[in-house]
Write a protein that holds these residues in place. Structure first.
Motif, PDB file in Angstrom:
ATOM      1  N   ILE A   1     -21.021   0.869  32.883  1.00 26.23           N
ATOM      2  CA  ILE A   1     -20.978   0.087  34.117  1.00 26.23           C
ATOM      3  C   ILE A   1     -20.042   0.755  35.117  1.00 26.23           C
ATOM      4  CG2 ILE A   1     -20.313  -2.138  35.120  1.00 26.23           C
ATOM      5  CD1 ILE A   1     -21.123  -3.405  32.410  1.00 26.23           C
ATOM      6  N   GLY A   2     -18.919   1.279  34.628  1.00 26.39           N
ATOM      7  CA  GLY A   2     -17.983   1.976  35.497  1.00 26.39           C
ATOM      8  C   GLY A   2     -18.580   3.230  36.107  1.00 26.39           C
TER       9      GLY A   2
ATOM     10  N   ARG B   1     -20.751   2.047  38.847  1.00 28.53           N
ATOM     11  CA  ARG B   1     -19.929   1.518  39.947  1.00 28.53           C
ATOM     12  C   ARG B   1     -19.343   2.655  40.771  1.00 28.53           C
ATOM     13  NH1 ARG B   1     -13.943  -1.098  39.428  1.00 28.53           N
ATOM     14  NH2 ARG B   1     -13.582  -1.270  41.658  1.00 28.53           N
TER      15      ARG B   1
ATOM     16  N   ALA C   1     -22.623   2.110  43.205  1.00 24.97           N
ATOM     17  CA  ALA C   1     -23.072   0.719  43.106  1.00 24.97           C
ATOM     18  C   ALA C   1     -21.861  -0.204  43.141  1.00 24.97           C
ATOM     19  CB  ALA C   1     -23.876   0.509  41.829  1.00 24.97           C
ATOM     20  N   GLU C   2     -21.329  -0.432  44.323  1.00 27.07           N
ATOM     21  CA  GLU C   2     -20.109  -1.235  44.476  1.00 27.07           C
ATOM     22  C   GLU C   2     -20.293  -2.686  44.046  1.00 27.07           C
ATOM     23  OE1 GLU C   2     -16.980  -0.392  45.127  1.00 27.07           O
ATOM     24  OE2 GLU C   2     -17.666   1.683  45.068  1.00 27.07           O
TER      25      GLU C   2
ATOM     26  N   LEU D   1     -21.164  -3.725  41.314  1.00 37.77           N
ATOM     27  CA  LEU D   1     -20.835  -3.859  39.899  1.00 37.77           C
ATOM     28  C   LEU D   1     -19.334  -3.944  39.634  1.00 37.77           C
ATOM     29  CD1 LEU D   1     -23.404  -1.345  38.386  1.00 37.77           C
ATOM     30  CD2 LEU D   1     -23.488  -3.821  38.336  1.00 37.77           C
ATOM     31  N   ALA D   2     -18.544  -4.117  40.682  1.00 42.17           N
ATOM     32  CA  ALA D   2     -17.087  -4.150  40.498  1.00 42.17           C
ATOM     33  C   ALA D   2     -16.659  -5.299  39.592  1.00 42.17           C
ATOM     34  CB  ALA D   2     -16.390  -4.250  41.848  1.00 42.17           C
TER      35      ALA D   2
ATOM     36  N   HIS E   1     -17.747  -4.603  35.964  1.00 43.83           N
ATOM     37  CA  HIS E   1     -16.913  -3.551  35.383  1.00 43.83           C
ATOM     38  C   HIS E   1     -15.534  -4.094  35.030  1.00 43.83           C
ATOM     39  CE1 HIS E   1     -14.327   0.202  35.815  1.00 43.83           C
ATOM     40  NE2 HIS E   1     -15.011   0.358  34.700  1.00 43.83           N
ATOM     41  N   ARG E   2     -14.985  -4.908  35.897  1.00 46.74           N
ATOM     42  CA  ARG E   2     -13.676  -5.506  35.631  1.00 46.74           C
ATOM     43  C   ARG E   2     -13.737  -6.390  34.383  1.00 46.74           C
ATOM     44  NH1 ARG E   2     -12.906  -7.790  40.338  1.00 46.74           N
ATOM     45  NH2 ARG E   2     -12.135  -5.840  41.203  1.00 46.74           N
TER      46      ARG E   2
END
Length: 86
Positions: A42-43, A46, A50-51, A53-54, A57-58
Motif C-alpha cells: 500500500i505504501g 501511495r 496514489a495519495e 491511500l494515505a 497505509h497509516r
C-alpha cells in the motif's frame, strides 16, 4: 511522488513476499510478514502517486507495528511456542 520511499517500500514488500513463500510451517512468521508486506505494498502505491491511500497505509503500518512486529519477535525468540508452530 516520492520515489525513494516508493522504492524502499517495494523492496520491503518483495522481501516480505519472499519470506511468506519460504517460511513453510511457521505461521507466526508468515502472518507477521504478510501484514508488513501488505502495508509496504500500500505504501508503494501511495508514494508512487496514489495519495488517496494515505489512510489505508497509516492503518496498515500501525497494525504492523502494534501486532505484526511483536508476533514476529515472539515467533523468532521462541520457535517452539504457540505463535511459531500453530
Amino acid at each position: 511522488m516520492n520515489t525513494g520511499y516508493a522504492i524502499s517500500d517495494a523492496v520491503l514488500a518483495t522481501a516480505c513476499i519472499f519470506i511468506v513463500v519460504r517460511a513453510g510451517g511457521r505461521p507466526g512468521v508468515r502472518l507477521a510478514c504478510a501484514t508488513l508486506g501488505a502495508a509496504a505494498m500500500i505504501g508503494t502505491m501511495r508514494f508512487a502517486g496514489a495519495e488517496g491511500l494515505a489512510g489505508a497505509h497509516r492503518f496498515a503500518s500501525l497494525l504492523g507495528g502494534v501486532a505484526a512486529l511483536p508476533l514476529l519477535a515472539a515467533s523468532i525468540a521462541w520457535p517452539e511456542g504457540k505463535p511459531a508452530t500453530d
